[in-house]
Motif scaffolding. Structure first.
Motif, PDB file in Angstrom:
ATOM      1  N   GLY A   1     -38.128 -49.667 -60.680  1.00 56.00           N
ATOM      2  CA  GLY A   1     -37.049 -49.684 -59.467  1.00 56.00           C
ATOM      3  C   GLY A   1     -37.730 -50.205 -58.198  1.00 56.00           C
ATOM      4  O   GLY A   1     -39.040 -50.853 -58.163  1.00 56.00           O
ATOM      5  N   SER A   2     -37.088 -50.053 -57.042  1.00 56.87           N
ATOM      6  CA  SER A   2     -37.382 -50.590 -55.801  1.00 56.87           C
ATOM      7  C   SER A   2     -37.483 -49.341 -54.721  1.00 56.87           C
ATOM      8  O   SER A   2     -36.537 -48.396 -54.865  1.00 56.87           O
ATOM      9  CB  SER A   2     -36.741 -51.517 -55.235  1.00 56.87           C
ATOM     10  OG  SER A   2     -36.891 -52.617 -56.184  1.00 56.87           O
TER      11      SER A   2
ATOM     12  N   ARG B   1     -38.210 -48.994 -50.174  1.00 56.98           N
ATOM     13  CA  ARG B   1     -38.639 -49.506 -49.109  1.00 56.98           C
ATOM     14  C   ARG B   1     -39.152 -48.469 -47.988  1.00 56.98           C
ATOM     15  O   ARG B   1     -38.398 -47.389 -47.804  1.00 56.98           O
ATOM     16  CB  ARG B   1     -37.412 -50.214 -48.151  1.00 56.98           C
ATOM     17  CG  ARG B   1     -37.866 -50.774 -46.996  1.00 56.98           C
ATOM     18  CD  ARG B   1     -36.867 -51.650 -46.382  1.00 56.98           C
ATOM     19  NE  ARG B   1     -36.528 -52.836 -46.735  1.00 56.98           N
ATOM     20  CZ  ARG B   1     -35.845 -53.804 -46.542  1.00 56.98           C
ATOM     21  NH1 ARG B   1     -35.134 -53.589 -45.653  1.00 56.98           N
ATOM     22  NH2 ARG B   1     -35.487 -54.978 -47.349  1.00 56.98           N
TER      23      ARG B   1
ATOM     24  N   ARG C   1     -45.275 -58.039 -55.733  1.00 58.95           N
ATOM     25  CA  ARG C   1     -44.425 -57.188 -56.076  1.00 58.95           C
ATOM     26  C   ARG C   1     -43.962 -56.519 -54.716  1.00 58.95           C
ATOM     27  O   ARG C   1     -42.708 -56.049 -54.720  1.00 58.95           O
ATOM     28  CB  ARG C   1     -44.875 -55.957 -56.914  1.00 58.95           C
ATOM     29  CG  ARG C   1     -45.186 -56.551 -58.547  1.00 58.95           C
ATOM     30  CD  ARG C   1     -45.675 -55.511 -59.242  1.00 58.95           C
ATOM     31  NE  ARG C   1     -46.765 -54.554 -59.122  1.00 58.95           N
ATOM     32  CZ  ARG C   1     -46.919 -53.258 -58.661  1.00 58.95           C
ATOM     33  NH1 ARG C   1     -45.738 -52.708 -58.763  1.00 58.95           N
ATOM     34  NH2 ARG C   1     -47.966 -52.801 -58.137  1.00 58.95           N
ATOM     35  N   PHE C   2     -45.012 -56.345 -53.910  1.00 56.06           N
ATOM     36  CA  PHE C   2     -44.734 -55.628 -52.597  1.00 56.06           C
ATOM     37  C   PHE C   2     -44.521 -56.580 -51.421  1.00 56.06           C
ATOM     38  O   PHE C   2     -45.346 -57.850 -51.460  1.00 56.06           O
ATOM     39  CB  PHE C   2     -45.938 -54.657 -52.348  1.00 56.06           C
ATOM     40  CG  PHE C   2     -46.073 -53.309 -52.993  1.00 56.06           C
ATOM     41  CD1 PHE C   2     -45.180 -53.235 -54.146  1.00 56.06           C
ATOM     42  CD2 PHE C   2     -46.800 -52.431 -52.795  1.00 56.06           C
ATOM     43  CE1 PHE C   2     -44.946 -52.151 -55.090  1.00 56.06           C
ATOM     44  CE2 PHE C   2     -46.809 -51.158 -53.579  1.00 56.06           C
ATOM     45  CZ  PHE C   2     -46.135 -51.235 -54.732  1.00 56.06           C
TER      46      PHE C   2
ATOM     47  N   ASP D   1     -48.198 -46.881 -59.184  1.00 56.05           N
ATOM     48  CA  ASP D   1     -48.131 -46.998 -57.718  1.00 56.05           C
ATOM     49  C   ASP D   1     -47.727 -45.466 -57.074  1.00 56.05           C
ATOM     50  O   ASP D   1     -47.735 -45.415 -55.927  1.00 56.05           O
ATOM     51  CB  ASP D   1     -46.850 -47.965 -57.725  1.00 56.05           C
ATOM     52  CG  ASP D   1     -47.083 -49.395 -57.926  1.00 56.05           C
ATOM     53  OD1 ASP D   1     -46.110 -49.884 -58.527  1.00 56.05           O
ATOM     54  OD2 ASP D   1     -48.193 -49.832 -57.466  1.00 56.05           O
TER      55      ASP D   1
ATOM     56  N   GLN E   1     -41.674 -53.289 -48.488  1.00 51.05           N
ATOM     57  CA  GLN E   1     -40.553 -53.270 -49.616  1.00 51.05           C
ATOM     58  C   GLN E   1     -41.448 -53.235 -50.677  1.00 51.05           C
ATOM     59  O   GLN E   1     -42.239 -54.114 -51.228  1.00 51.05           O
ATOM     60  CB  GLN E   1     -39.846 -54.562 -49.417  1.00 51.05           C
ATOM     61  CG  GLN E   1     -38.788 -54.965 -50.694  1.00 51.05           C
ATOM     62  CD  GLN E   1     -37.656 -54.011 -50.639  1.00 51.05           C
ATOM     63  OE1 GLN E   1     -37.317 -53.477 -49.605  1.00 51.05           O
ATOM     64  NE2 GLN E   1     -37.203 -53.479 -51.754  1.00 51.05           N
ATOM     65  N   MET E   2     -40.984 -52.399 -51.827  1.00 49.40           N
ATOM     66  CA  MET E   2     -41.751 -52.277 -52.997  1.00 49.40           C
ATOM     67  C   MET E   2     -40.614 -52.460 -54.122  1.00 49.40           C
ATOM     68  O   MET E   2     -39.747 -51.772 -54.356  1.00 49.40           O
ATOM     69  CB  MET E   2     -42.466 -50.870 -53.259  1.00 49.40           C
ATOM     70  CG  MET E   2     -43.307 -50.479 -52.008  1.00 49.40           C
ATOM     71  SD  MET E   2     -44.210 -48.878 -52.104  1.00 49.40           S
ATOM     72  CE  MET E   2     -42.887 -47.740 -51.953  1.00 49.40           C
ATOM     73  N   ASP E   3     -41.113 -53.631 -54.856  1.00 48.05           N
ATOM     74  CA  ASP E   3     -40.184 -53.997 -56.150  1.00 48.05           C
ATOM     75  C   ASP E   3     -41.138 -53.750 -57.394  1.00 48.05           C
ATOM     76  O   ASP E   3     -42.189 -53.914 -57.205  1.00 48.05           O
ATOM     77  CB  ASP E   3     -39.643 -55.330 -55.919  1.00 48.05           C
ATOM     78  CG  ASP E   3     -38.776 -55.508 -54.630  1.00 48.05           C
ATOM     79  OD1 ASP E   3     -38.842 -56.637 -54.054  1.00 48.05           O
ATOM     80  OD2 ASP E   3     -38.047 -54.596 -54.546  1.00 48.05           O
ATOM     81  N   SER E   4     -40.568 -53.797 -58.573  1.00 44.37           N
ATOM     82  CA  SER E   4     -41.077 -53.633 -59.808  1.00 44.37           C
ATOM     83  C   SER E   4     -42.106 -52.512 -59.763  1.00 44.37           C
ATOM     84  O   SER E   4     -43.110 -52.700 -60.137  1.00 44.37           O
ATOM     85  CB  SER E   4     -41.827 -55.268 -60.252  1.00 44.37           C
ATOM     86  OG  SER E   4     -40.664 -55.815 -60.239  1.00 44.37           O
ATOM     87  N   LEU E   5     -41.706 -51.388 -59.392  1.00 50.07           N
ATOM     88  CA  LEU E   5     -42.804 -50.154 -59.201  1.00 50.07           C
ATOM     89  C   LEU E   5     -43.148 -49.956 -60.615  1.00 50.07           C
ATOM     90  O   LEU E   5     -42.330 -49.783 -61.577  1.00 50.07           O
ATOM     91  CB  LEU E   5     -42.020 -49.143 -58.439  1.00 50.07           C
ATOM     92  CG  LEU E   5     -41.898 -49.166 -56.846  1.00 50.07           C
ATOM     93  CD1 LEU E   5     -40.895 -48.379 -56.120  1.00 50.07           C
ATOM     94  CD2 LEU E   5     -43.440 -49.069 -56.280  1.00 50.07           C
TER      95      LEU E   5
END
Length: 119
Positions: free
Chosen positions: A16-17, A19, A69-70, A93, A85-89
């Motif tokens: 998930g993501s 912000r 990813r970030f 992490d 912005q944090m994606d593909s957590l």
């Protein structure tokens, strides 16, 4: 003196993501002296580590573990706000994320916001 207020942490599933945001407040003259802002994180039992940094000239650098990813970016329009912005957590992490602002005079830290990534 500058104060930093962070928001955006929470619980998210792996993949998930989220912000995060960090808003700087205080005297305009102090805010204008900020030349770099960064996000750090500290996981339980581990040292605080740099996640991403952005300078006043928008130069960025990232920890190897989050590259691709970030994304760190900042808004200087009315005040100084920095986002992460944090994606593909990933579960690794999971940590308390801290915002930091640096000027030639001092360093200011935010209070931290908890990010938990479930597997």
């Amino acid at each position: 003196q500058v104060q930093l207020v962070e928001s955006g942490g929470g619980l998210v599933q792996a993949g998930g993501s989220l912000r995060l945001s960090c808003a700087a407040s205080g005297r305009r003259s102090s805010i204008n002296r900020i030349n770099a802002m960064a996000w750090y994180r500290q996981a339980p039992g581990k040292q605080r580590e740099l996640v991403a940094q952005i300078t006043s000239s928008m130069r960025t650098n990232y920890a190897d573990s989050v590259k691709g990813r970030f994304t760190i970016f900042r808004d200087n329009a009315n005040t100084v706000t920095v986002y992460l912005q944090m994606d593909s957590l990933k579960p690794e992490d999971t940590a308390v994320y801290y915002c930091k602002a640096e000027s030639s005079a001092n360093v200011v830290w935010g209070q931290g916001t908890l990010v938990t990534v479930s597997s």
